[in-house]
Design a protein around this motif. Structure first.
Motif, mmCIF file in Angstrom:
data_model
loop_
_atom_site.group_PDB
_atom_site.id
_atom_site.type_symbol
_atom_site.label_atom_id
_atom_site.label_comp_id
_atom_site.label_asym_id
_atom_site.label_seq_id
_atom_site.Cartn_x
_atom_site.Cartn_y
_atom_site.Cartn_z
ATOM 1 N N ILE A 16 0.869 -1.285 -0.033
ATOM 2 C CA ILE A 16 0.209 0.022 -0.147
ATOM 3 C C ILE A 16 0.893 1.104 0.024
ATOM 4 O O ILE A 16 1.837 1.329 0.619
ATOM 5 N N GLY A 17 0.708 2.335 -0.746
ATOM 6 C CA GLY A 17 1.565 3.397 -1.022
ATOM 7 C C GLY A 17 2.304 3.556 -2.016
ATOM 8 O O GLY A 17 3.162 4.670 -2.271
ATOM 9 N N GLN A 18 2.654 2.273 -2.595
ATOM 10 C CA GLN A 18 3.770 2.397 -3.459
ATOM 11 C C GLN A 18 3.230 2.826 -4.833
ATOM 12 O O GLN A 18 2.051 2.062 -5.317
ATOM 13 N N THR A 19 4.123 3.712 -5.779
ATOM 14 C CA THR A 19 3.394 4.154 -6.922
ATOM 15 C C THR A 19 3.279 3.045 -8.217
ATOM 16 O O THR A 19 2.307 2.935 -8.589
ATOM 17 N N TYR A 20 4.213 2.193 -8.083
ATOM 18 C CA TYR A 20 4.228 1.374 -9.116
ATOM 19 C C TYR A 20 4.502 -0.093 -8.892
ATOM 20 O O TYR A 20 4.898 -0.236 -7.692
ATOM 21 N N VAL A 51 -7.176 -6.238 3.585
ATOM 22 C CA VAL A 51 -6.443 -5.627 2.310
ATOM 23 C C VAL A 51 -5.397 -5.014 2.832
ATOM 24 O O VAL A 51 -5.025 -4.140 3.453
ATOM 25 N N THR A 52 -4.178 -5.775 2.312
ATOM 26 C CA THR A 52 -2.773 -5.508 2.811
ATOM 27 C C THR A 52 -1.817 -5.120 1.629
ATOM 28 O O THR A 52 -0.964 -5.145 1.514
ATOM 29 N N SER A 53 -2.598 -5.057 0.174
ATOM 30 C CA SER A 53 -2.037 -5.014 -0.851
ATOM 31 C C SER A 53 -2.710 -4.017 -1.726
ATOM 32 O O SER A 53 -4.003 -4.272 -2.019
ATOM 33 N N ASN A 54 -2.105 -3.161 -2.565
ATOM 34 C CA ASN A 54 -2.779 -2.460 -3.465
ATOM 35 C C ASN A 54 -2.095 -2.920 -5.016
ATOM 36 O O ASN A 54 -1.560 -2.110 -5.441
ATOM 37 N N THR A 55 -2.706 -3.879 -5.498
ATOM 38 C CA THR A 55 -2.083 -4.773 -6.608
ATOM 39 C C THR A 55 -1.955 -3.746 -7.672
ATOM 40 O O THR A 55 -2.637 -3.173 -8.092
ATOM 41 N N LYS A 56 -0.701 -3.945 -8.487
ATOM 42 C CA LYS A 56 -0.541 -2.946 -9.483
ATOM 43 C C LYS A 56 0.304 -3.705 -10.529
ATOM 44 O O LYS A 56 1.432 -4.099 -10.154
ATOM 45 N N VAL A 57 -0.202 -4.031 -11.774
ATOM 46 C CA VAL A 57 0.031 -4.806 -12.987
ATOM 47 C C VAL A 57 -0.095 -4.088 -14.166
ATOM 48 O O VAL A 57 -1.206 -4.012 -14.488
ATOM 49 N N VAL A 58 0.747 -3.691 -14.777
ATOM 50 C CA VAL A 58 0.364 -3.126 -16.353
ATOM 51 C C VAL A 58 1.264 -3.973 -17.296
ATOM 52 O O VAL A 58 2.463 -4.469 -17.348
#
Length: 749
Positions: A16-20, A51-58
């Motif tokens: 959480i809080g990580q931009t990429y 919720v301990t993750s704000n998943t980001k995948v592109v």
């Protein structure tokens, strides 16, 4: 994958809080001829309100085959919070360069514009750090290797169909399929093909099946100019009749005198068969296909199209006399001018006495509270409740369906005091390593005047929503762990005997399963290697269940239900034998004397004798008279030679039929006047017989016929020629001067 299903390219856990998070740029996702479709991503640590993750995948400018699921992305489950997830694509395309159809992508995923991609560069994503500066070759693509994997052959009615994968697809690789028909002594080229693009990863070949009774071997060679040539493993395609008898756990059989042993099972199957399979059990063993019909030997398993599907075979020992029995169960078929067999070894013991009966002694269902079940608690056991040490019941909030007690989940607990189902060391729990201070404790306590033997501890237990380092062990003590402690010694689960490396001992714990719909995995664990633990009057057996879990997330509850203790039914011991003594009082007489205290409801005493200290028979009975002194004379000592060793015990029989036993006493009678001396014995020429104070000696055959007699004068020895007698067992009888008769056994060879 060769079967239908789903799989996932990513399972990101972006803090959480990580931009990429993950960026895939200018990649290829090659074609897959298997039936599985792949999602680009599935989130991690985002479910059940936690919720301990704000998943980001592109994925940027990535060429995708039709192996990608049209939906593109998926949730963990219905509780996933998609509002904190960034799943995105930019200019996804097909392998031929045309745009990918993204119309069916899940609505909460994104299709980036050029503006959205600003910032996705090394400078921003790594905050000025350049990974290419770590090593000069870090950002240089290495030369791709030729790596062939998953080479397999599948046999059909007429053909053997081969397939293999290339780990790094490229054009111009030559694949050659070779065959050996002489057990790999030599190979010949079967077919050759060349890859025409750098996106296809699956290749194939075909050959006719070998003739009956033969096995062919195949290997793939892959090469390209400038690359190292590689070979796959060699695989067989067989038309040779084969029987497979698969034994997971076949232990020694134990049969009592009144019934066959319990049955055990193994699996038989067959392939490439030209005839049926016959199964023949060795003498004293019986086999069955339904655990009901035991009178068929051999059993015939009919082949269909050359195959016998997995068939369960039940085995039991059913000997007619006591002894040790071993042998092989033989599985046999024939074809192509040969006979093919497979065997399963069996061994067991038939004892001369009935097997002990093990009963359910006490049960804690743990679906409503921690009370034991009064309906199943054996008479003679006290009411007890388990206690938790540094473990805490579910708060019913973290996972609303999993309360402290429920019919579905049983008792649910974790290692954090707030009841949220956390186990990590940072939360005060044991983590993935068992710790002696984290346990649930059960006690088994006989009532006053009772004793009990506990043989096994049974529990249904699992963890919820995790497979991370989940362990379970059981340890017991008779001193509440002050002077003794012992682990269980293995046992069984639903699949069979537990492996020695995970048998429930503290040093080798069971690796539990993840069961999100409640525990169904049960474990039956033996105490003292199955010999049981005797709990006497005034004693208590303490059993501790240890748990560990490596997950750092809440909601990972340990679940426990239907805890049972089995063993021999409690024995009422109201009578106390204060003293018990033996005395040889004459040449053929032993006196048993004893005194009692605390006689309650005692019917009578049986005096029991043994010549080996194991098998006892009743030689006399005295009625109980309350508290007092007892004396019994055994006047029928067994035939033997000097010295005479005897064992006695007292059997106290209550008015309700229950029994208890005194300690076993040994008496060794060493008096020349008490025995007949016979030498040699066995004899084949002459035999010398002597017995002090005897006046006449007789030899009697097995029909009771007197075949020889001699007078004895002044205690002289009698020397008798036995060559004229038939081989066998005889009785030597002497008449003493006082008229007493003594007997002994003589063997003539």
């Amino acid at each position: 994958r060769s079967v239908n299903g789903n799989s996932y390219i990513t399972a990101a856990n972006t803090p959480i809080g990580q931009t990429y998070g993950y960026l895939f740029r200018d990649c290829k996702i090659p074609a897959n001829t298997g039936a599985t479709l792949y999602f680009l991503g599935r989130p991690w640590n985002n479910s059940n309100g936690s919720v301990t993750s704000n998943t980001k995948v592109v994925f940027f400018n990535t060429a995708m085959s039709n192996s990608i699921n049209p939906l593109g992305w998926t949730k963990w489950d219905a509780t996933t919070d998609t509002s904190v997830i960034t799943y995105a694509e930019f200019k996804s395309k097909n392998l031929d360069g045309t745009p990918t159809d993204v119309s069916k992508r899940v609505g909460w995923s994104k299709q980036f514009t050029v503006t959205d991609t600003v910032g996705y560069n090394i400078q921003n994503m790594f905050n000025g750090w350049n990974p290419c500066s770590v090593r000069t070759d870090f950002c240089t693509s290495p030369l791709t290797e030729i790596a062939v994997s998953n080479f397999k052959g599948v046999k059909s009615v007429a053909n053997a169909n081969f397939s293999w994968n290339i780990s790094w697809a490229m054009t111009g690789i030559t694949y050659e399929l070779y065959k050996s028909i002489n057990n790999k002594a030599s190979f010949s080229l079967l077919s050759s093909s060349v890859s025409t693009n750098d996106t296809a990863i699956n290749f194939s070949g075909v050959d006719a099946v070998p003739p009956a009774g033969s096995t062919y071997y195949y290997v793939v060679k892959a090469y390209k100019t400038g690359y190292t040539t590689t070979f796959t493993d060699t695989i067989p395609i067989s038309s040779t009749p084969t029987i497979n008898a698969t034994v997971n756990s076949l232990t020694n059989f134990l049969q009592g005198s009144t019934a066959p042993s319990g049955s055990q099972t193994y699996i038989v199957s067959g392939v490439n068969l030209l005839n049926d399979i016959t199964i023949t059990a060795p003498a004293n063993y019986e086999i069955s296909t339904d655990n009901t019909s035991w009178n068929v030997n051999p059993i015939t398993l009919a082949q269909t199209s050359g195959n016998v599907a997995n068939t369960t075979i039940y085995v039991r020992l059913n000997a007619t006399s006591a002894g040790n029995y071993s042998g092989n169960i033989v599985h046999q078929t024939s074809g192509a001018g040969a006979t093919y067999t497979d065997t399963v070894s069996v061994s067991g013991v038939t004892q001369s006495t009935p097997l002990l009966t093990f009963n359910l002694l006490q049960q804690w269902k743990l679906v409503a509270d921690s009370s034991d079940d009064a309906a199943t608690r054996a008479v003679g056991l006290e009411v007890t409740q388990p206690t938790l040490n540094k473990l805490y019941l579910s708060n019913g909030i973290q996972v609303p369906a999993i309360t402290a007690y429920s019919t579905t989940y049983g008792q649910a607990f974790g290692a954090k005091a707030n009841g949220d189902g956390t186990w990590s060391t940072s939360a005060g729990g044991p983590g993935s390593t068992l710790n002696r201070t984290y346990y649930e404790q059960f006690t088994i306590k006989p009532s006053s005047g009772f004793s009990v033997r506990v043989d096994s501890f049974i529990a249904t237990t699992a963890f919820n929503n995790t497979t991370s380092g989940i362990k379970f062990a059981v340890v017991y003590s008779k001193s509440n762990f002050t002077t003794d402690s012992a682990s269980v010694t293995g046992g069984r689960d639903v699949t069979g005997t537990l492996a020695g490396t995970a048998n429930g001992a503290f040093a080798t714990p069971i690796i539990l399963t993840n069961q999100t719909t409640g525990p169904t995995a049960f474990y039956a664990l033996a105490l003292n290697a199955g010999n049981g633990v005797n709990i006497g009057v005034g004693e208590t057996l303490t059993v501790r269940l240890y748990y560990a879990c490596g997950s750092g997330n809440p909601g990972r509850y340990a679940m426990l239900k239907d805890v049972q203790v089995k063993g021999l039914a409690p024995i009422n011991l109201p009578v106390k034998i204060a003293s018990y003594e033996l005395k040889a009082v004459s040449t053929n007489q032993v006196q048993n004397t004893w005194t009692t205290t605390n006689e309650i409801n005692v019917s009578h005493f049986n005096v029991q004798r043994s010549v080996d200290g194991k098998e006892f028979k009743t030689v006399g009975t005295l009625a109980a008279k309350g508290v007092g002194n007892y004396s019994f004379y055994d006047n029928q000592l067994p035939i033997t030679t000097n010295p005479l060793t005897l064992y006695y015990r007292l059997q106290s029989v209550d008015k309700d039929g229950s029994k208890s036993y005194s300690e076993i006493k040994q008496l060794i009678i060493r008096d020349e006047q008490l025995a007949i001396s016979i030498y040699p014995n066995p004899a084949n020429n002459v035999v010398t017989i002597s017995c002090k104070n005897a006046k006449e000696v007789f030899i009697i055959d097995y029909l009771g016929k007197e075949i020889c007699n001699k007078k004895i004068i002044n205690n002289q020895q009698s020397i008798i020629n036995v060559q004229r007698f038939s081989k066998g067992i005889y009785v030597v009888k002497t008449i003493m001067n006082n008229g007493e008769i003594k007997t002994a056994k003589l063997i003539i060879e």
